[in-house]
Design an enzyme around this catalytic site. Structure first.
Site, PDB file in Angstrom:
ATOM      1  N   ASN A  49       4.673   5.139  -8.491  1.00 29.12           N
ATOM      2  CA  ASN A  49       4.831   5.653  -6.927  1.00 29.12           C
ATOM      3  C   ASN A  49       4.071   6.913  -7.145  1.00 29.12           C
ATOM      4  O   ASN A  49       3.927   7.806  -7.871  1.00 29.12           O
ATOM      5  CB  ASN A  49       5.933   5.692  -6.372  1.00 29.12           C
ATOM      6  CG  ASN A  49       6.979   6.379  -7.170  1.00 29.12           C
ATOM      7  OD1 ASN A  49       7.172   6.527  -8.126  1.00 29.12           O
ATOM      8  ND2 ASN A  49       7.967   6.860  -6.211  1.00 29.12           N
ATOM      9  N   GLU A  51       3.311   9.671  -4.136  1.00 30.27           N
ATOM     10  CA  GLU A  51       3.860  10.376  -2.802  1.00 30.27           C
ATOM     11  C   GLU A  51       2.824  11.345  -2.373  1.00 30.27           C
ATOM     12  O   GLU A  51       1.707  11.689  -3.031  1.00 30.27           O
ATOM     13  CB  GLU A  51       5.077  10.696  -2.821  1.00 30.27           C
ATOM     14  CG  GLU A  51       6.212   9.718  -3.294  1.00 30.27           C
ATOM     15  CD  GLU A  51       7.614  10.362  -3.293  1.00 30.27           C
ATOM     16  OE1 GLU A  51       7.838  11.586  -3.055  1.00 30.27           O
ATOM     17  OE2 GLU A  51       8.521   9.451  -3.228  1.00 30.27           O
ATOM     18  N   CYS A  60       3.395   2.518  -3.396  1.00 33.76           N
ATOM     19  CA  CYS A  60       4.783   2.240  -4.373  1.00 33.76           C
ATOM     20  C   CYS A  60       4.166   1.845  -5.626  1.00 33.76           C
ATOM     21  O   CYS A  60       2.691   1.672  -5.755  1.00 33.76           O
ATOM     22  CB  CYS A  60       5.558   0.940  -3.829  1.00 33.76           C
ATOM     23  SG  CYS A  60       6.266   1.204  -2.521  1.00 33.76           S
ATOM     24  N   GLU A  62       4.362  -0.790  -7.876  1.00 32.22           N
ATOM     25  CA  GLU A  62       4.000  -2.029  -7.766  1.00 32.22           C
ATOM     26  C   GLU A  62       2.536  -2.344  -6.890  1.00 32.22           C
ATOM     27  O   GLU A  62       1.655  -2.931  -7.525  1.00 32.22           O
ATOM     28  CB  GLU A  62       4.874  -2.980  -7.009  1.00 32.22           C
ATOM     29  CG  GLU A  62       6.253  -3.046  -7.673  1.00 32.22           C
ATOM     30  CD  GLU A  62       7.168  -2.222  -6.784  1.00 32.22           C
ATOM     31  OE1 GLU A  62       6.791  -0.879  -6.470  1.00 32.22           O
ATOM     32  OE2 GLU A  62       8.300  -2.278  -6.895  1.00 32.22           O
ATOM     33  N   CYS A  93       9.791  -3.434  -2.518  1.00 30.22           N
ATOM     34  CA  CYS A  93       9.941  -3.328  -1.169  1.00 30.22           C
ATOM     35  C   CYS A  93       9.135  -4.694  -0.611  1.00 30.22           C
ATOM     36  O   CYS A  93       8.354  -5.165  -1.091  1.00 30.22           O
ATOM     37  CB  CYS A  93       9.636  -1.932  -0.580  1.00 30.22           C
ATOM     38  SG  CYS A  93       7.812  -1.794  -0.669  1.00 30.22           S
ATOM     39  N   CYS A  96       5.410  -4.558  -0.717  1.00 32.89           N
ATOM     40  CA  CYS A  96       5.108  -4.713  -2.117  1.00 32.89           C
ATOM     41  C   CYS A  96       5.073  -6.254  -2.511  1.00 32.89           C
ATOM     42  O   CYS A  96       4.370  -6.803  -3.050  1.00 32.89           O
ATOM     43  CB  CYS A  96       5.831  -3.805  -3.251  1.00 32.89           C
ATOM     44  SG  CYS A  96       5.269  -2.267  -3.348  1.00 32.89           S
TER      45      CYS A  96
HETATM   46  N1  THU Z   1       9.081   2.854  -4.259  1.00 29.27           N
HETATM   47  C1  THU Z   1       8.288   2.348  -4.910  1.00 29.27           C
HETATM   48  O1  THU Z   1       7.566   2.610  -5.675  1.00 29.27           O
HETATM   49  N2  THU Z   1       8.573   0.836  -5.162  1.00 29.27           N
HETATM   50  C2  THU Z   1       9.509  -0.022  -4.343  1.00 29.27           C
HETATM   51  O2  THU Z   1       9.104  -1.269  -4.333  1.00 29.27           O
HETATM   52  C3  THU Z   1      10.382   0.848  -3.491  1.00 29.27           C
HETATM   53  C4  THU Z   1      10.205   2.093  -3.078  1.00 29.27           C
HETATM   54  C5  THU Z   1       8.817   4.354  -4.013  1.00 29.27           C
HETATM   55  C6  THU Z   1       8.230   4.731  -2.839  1.00 29.27           C
HETATM   56  C7  THU Z   1       8.648   6.196  -2.538  1.00 29.27           C
HETATM   57  O3  THU Z   1       7.861   7.047  -3.331  1.00 29.27           O
HETATM   58  C8  THU Z   1      10.238   6.057  -3.401  1.00 29.27           C
HETATM   59  O4  THU Z   1      10.058   4.806  -4.229  1.00 29.27           O
HETATM   60  C9  THU Z   1      11.154   6.151  -2.419  1.00 29.27           C
HETATM   61  O5  THU Z   1      11.198   5.058  -1.570  1.00 29.27           O
END
Ligand code: THU
Length: 136
Positions: A49, A51, A60, A62, A93, A96
């Site tokens: 991920n 940010e 994310c 994925e 999520c 994704c």
């Molecule tokens: N996140 C992912 O990388 N994959 C997911 O399927 C769920 C959430 C990340 C996004 C964000 O940087 C952190 O997790 C908190 O939500």
């Protein structure tokens, strides 16, 4: 729920996803996620991920893995591993799931945390009754 037998190599994919997780850029949530996508030819493409101070721009793990792969011309996949460290196993999520369905279809999805908990299921279990190009 999951039908059939998961393919070999999912634990090794999770190990690679765990390494990718260490590269997460997650200074805001502190929640690191790693993903490893396996192509039908056996190549592994990772993601973490990423940010941003403008929170909504976060990508994310994925989706980073899928977009990396597609941008490299890799378009057929058979499995994805996702590693996070949370009180319960973290599945992809909603957005994704939609992206994974678009490019990977009904692939095997292997979830692990850092404590050794794991679960393997299929995309159709995570995204039943999907919207896709058959609806267009
Ligand atoms: N996140 C992912 O990388 N994959 C997911 O399927 C769920 C959430 C990340 C996004 C964000 O940087 C952190 O997790 C908190 O939500």
């Amino acid at each position: 729920m999951s039908r059939g037998k998961p393919p070999a190599g999912l634990r090794e994919m999770a190990r690679v996803a765990r390494e990718a997780r260490e590269r997460a850029h997650a200074p805001y949530s502190k929640f690191k996620v790693g993903a490893a996508l396996r192509s039908s030819a056996g190549e592994i493409v990772t993601g973490c991920n990423v940010e941003n101070a403008s929170y909504g721009l976060t990508l994310c793990a994925e989706r980073v893995a899928v977009f990396k792969a597609v941008s490299e011309g890799i378009l057929a996949f058979d499995a994805v591993a996702v590693v996070a460290d949370s009180p319960r196993l973290a599945p992809p999520c909603g957005p994704c799931r939609q992206i994974l369905w678009e490019f990977c279809g009904d692939v095997w999805v292997h979830l692990e945390d850092l404590k050794g908990h794991r679960r393997t299921l299929r995309m159709r279990d995570l995204l039943p009754y999907p919207f896709d190009d058959r609806n267009l």
